[in-house]
Design a protein around this motif. Structure first.
Motif, PDB file in Angstrom:
ATOM      1  N   ARG A  53       5.024  -1.091 -11.216  1.00  0.00           N
ATOM      2  CA  ARG A  53       3.920  -1.557 -10.400  1.00  0.00           C
ATOM      3  C   ARG A  53       3.939  -0.756  -9.101  1.00  0.00           C
ATOM      4  NH1 ARG A  53       1.730  -6.511 -11.249  1.00  0.00           N
ATOM      5  NH2 ARG A  53       1.503  -6.706  -9.007  1.00  0.00           N
ATOM      6  N   PRO A  54       2.816  -0.653  -8.383  1.00  0.00           N
ATOM      7  CA  PRO A  54       2.811   0.098  -7.117  1.00  0.00           C
ATOM      8  C   PRO A  54       3.801  -0.436  -6.090  1.00  0.00           C
ATOM      9  CG  PRO A  54       0.572  -0.265  -7.872  1.00  0.00           C
ATOM     10  CD  PRO A  54       1.465  -1.072  -8.777  1.00  0.00           C
ATOM     11  N   ASP A  55       4.192  -1.709  -6.219  1.00  0.00           N
ATOM     12  CA  ASP A  55       5.180  -2.262  -5.289  1.00  0.00           C
ATOM     13  C   ASP A  55       6.609  -1.983  -5.739  1.00  0.00           C
ATOM     14  OD1 ASP A  55       5.465  -3.947  -7.439  1.00  0.00           O
ATOM     15  OD2 ASP A  55       4.528  -5.663  -6.466  1.00  0.00           O
ATOM     16  N   VAL A  81       4.264   0.916   2.832  1.00  0.00           N
ATOM     17  CA  VAL A  81       3.406  -0.051   3.521  1.00  0.00           C
ATOM     18  C   VAL A  81       3.750  -1.438   2.999  1.00  0.00           C
ATOM     19  CG1 VAL A  81       1.034  -0.728   4.036  1.00  0.00           C
ATOM     20  CG2 VAL A  81       1.595   1.687   3.694  1.00  0.00           C
ATOM     21  N   ARG A  82       4.064  -2.363   3.926  1.00  0.00           N
ATOM     22  CA  ARG A  82       4.398  -3.737   3.569  1.00  0.00           C
ATOM     23  C   ARG A  82       3.357  -4.668   4.184  1.00  0.00           C
ATOM     24  NH1 ARG A  82       8.318  -6.031   5.640  1.00  0.00           N
ATOM     25  NH2 ARG A  82       9.227  -7.206   3.906  1.00  0.00           N
ATOM     26  N   ALA A  83       2.803  -5.532   3.361  1.00  0.00           N
ATOM     27  CA  ALA A  83       1.828  -6.510   3.835  1.00  0.00           C
ATOM     28  C   ALA A  83       2.356  -7.904   3.538  1.00  0.00           C
ATOM     29  CB  ALA A  83       0.474  -6.296   3.165  1.00  0.00           C
ATOM     30  N   ARG A  84       2.103  -8.827   4.459  1.00  0.00           N
ATOM     31  CA  ARG A  84       2.443 -10.238   4.240  1.00  0.00           C
ATOM     32  C   ARG A  84       1.144 -11.010   4.099  1.00  0.00           C
ATOM     33  NH1 ARG A  84       6.897 -13.379   5.053  1.00  0.00           N
ATOM     34  NH2 ARG A  84       7.965 -11.652   6.073  1.00  0.00           N
ATOM     35  N   VAL A  85       0.907 -11.523   2.894  1.00  0.00           N
ATOM     36  CA  VAL A  85      -0.337 -12.236   2.593  1.00  0.00           C
ATOM     37  C   VAL A  85       0.009 -13.631   2.073  1.00  0.00           C
ATOM     38  CG1 VAL A  85      -2.491 -12.188   1.294  1.00  0.00           C
ATOM     39  CG2 VAL A  85      -1.404 -10.042   1.955  1.00  0.00           C
ATOM     40  N   VAL A 119       3.807  -7.835  -0.094  1.00  0.00           N
ATOM     41  CA  VAL A 119       3.203  -6.839  -0.976  1.00  0.00           C
ATOM     42  C   VAL A 119       3.578  -5.463  -0.432  1.00  0.00           C
ATOM     43  CG1 VAL A 119       1.090  -6.094  -2.121  1.00  0.00           C
ATOM     44  CG2 VAL A 119       1.250  -8.415  -1.201  1.00  0.00           C
ATOM     45  N   THR A 120       4.055  -4.570  -1.276  1.00  0.00           N
ATOM     46  CA  THR A 120       4.430  -3.233  -0.830  1.00  0.00           C
ATOM     47  C   THR A 120       3.709  -2.180  -1.643  1.00  0.00           C
ATOM     48  OG1 THR A 120       6.344  -3.105  -2.303  1.00  0.00           O
ATOM     49  CG2 THR A 120       6.709  -4.000  -0.096  1.00  0.00           C
ATOM     50  N   GLY A 121       3.504  -1.013  -1.029  1.00  0.00           N
ATOM     51  CA  GLY A 121       2.866   0.117  -1.694  1.00  0.00           C
ATOM     52  C   GLY A 121       3.335   1.414  -1.086  1.00  0.00           C
TER      53      GLY A 121
END
Length: 233
Positions: A51-53, A217-221, A226-228
């Motif tokens: 997966r992209p993460d 890139v790390r996002a908190r949703v 979520v990482t990419g």
């Protein structure tokens, strides 16, 4: 005139190795030439799927790789030798899938409603020989174990800016009122940027002046991480 001794070496099998020659000269003595790395035989090629993460896709109980519906995956051409790269890759993607981007040895796809399908790639290796990889994917029965969201960049690689989109991988709701944060790290894990209180499912990232390389890139949703990977050229 100086004369050199030439030795012939016969190799069996395949794999990475090296060759180093010694030239015996009447006037200069023995001269050891620089070592050269070689690959004997034909490298093996296959796909590595994540997966992209970074979440790996593994074989199911029947030995098959399985995909989930409406999910993003990175499919990379893997070869057994660093000394025999591949090039001129041509991907054949099912019409029911979406191609997010392709870069180098990797293609990013979304399965949409059709996880049970196949993908193939044609290319050439360092010996200018043609090769083909084809892989079939089953419909996974463990999709609920995957992260709730994934991340897509368009374009990727980025020359000056890219649009990052957060994509729900399940029936999770993501509307204009959802607030989320992102952090961007360089290849040395140094914090490059932090942006908070974002709304909507996408964000434009200006990469002008950034060094070439891969950024995490790390996002908190909604409490989920979520990482990419964003490539900058």
């Amino acid at each position: 005139m100086d004369k050199s001794n030439i030795q012939k070496m016969h190799l069996n099998g395949s794999g990475e190795g090296w060759i180093q020659a010694t030239v015996n000269s009447a006037s200069c003595g023995s001269i050891i030439l620089p070592r050269a790395d070689v690959y004997v035989g034909t490298p093996e090629y296959t796909f590595r799927v994540t997966r992209p993460d970074g979440y790996p896709v593994t074989n199911d109980e029947y030995g098959n790789l399985s995909f989930c519906p409406n999910t993003n995956y990175d499919i990379m051409v893997y070869h057994s030798s660093n000394y025999c790269p591949v090039y001129d890759l041509v991907w054949t993607v099912p019409s029911t899938w979406t191609t997010n981007y392709s870069s180098g040895y990797t293609i990013s796809i979304n399965t949409n409603e059709d996880p049970y399908n196949s993908i193939s790639v044609d290319g050439k290796n360092c010996c200018n020989d043609d090769f083909n990889i084809c892989m079939y994917f089953e419909n996974s029965t463990t999709c609920d174990l995957y992260p709730t969201y994934s991340m897509i960049f368009s374009p990727n690689p980025s020359l000056s800016e890219t649009i990052m989109t957060i994509v729900p991988n399940t029936e999770s709701n993501f509307d204009e009122t959802t607030v989320w944060d992102i952090e961007i790290y360089d290849s040395m894990r140094n914090l490059k940027s932090r942006i908070s209180n974002l709304k909507g499912d996408r964000r434009t990232i200006n990469t002008s002046g950034w060094n070439d390389g891969v950024y995490i890139v790390r996002a908190r949703v909604k409490g989920k991480i979520v990482t990419g990977k964003l490539i900058v050229k």
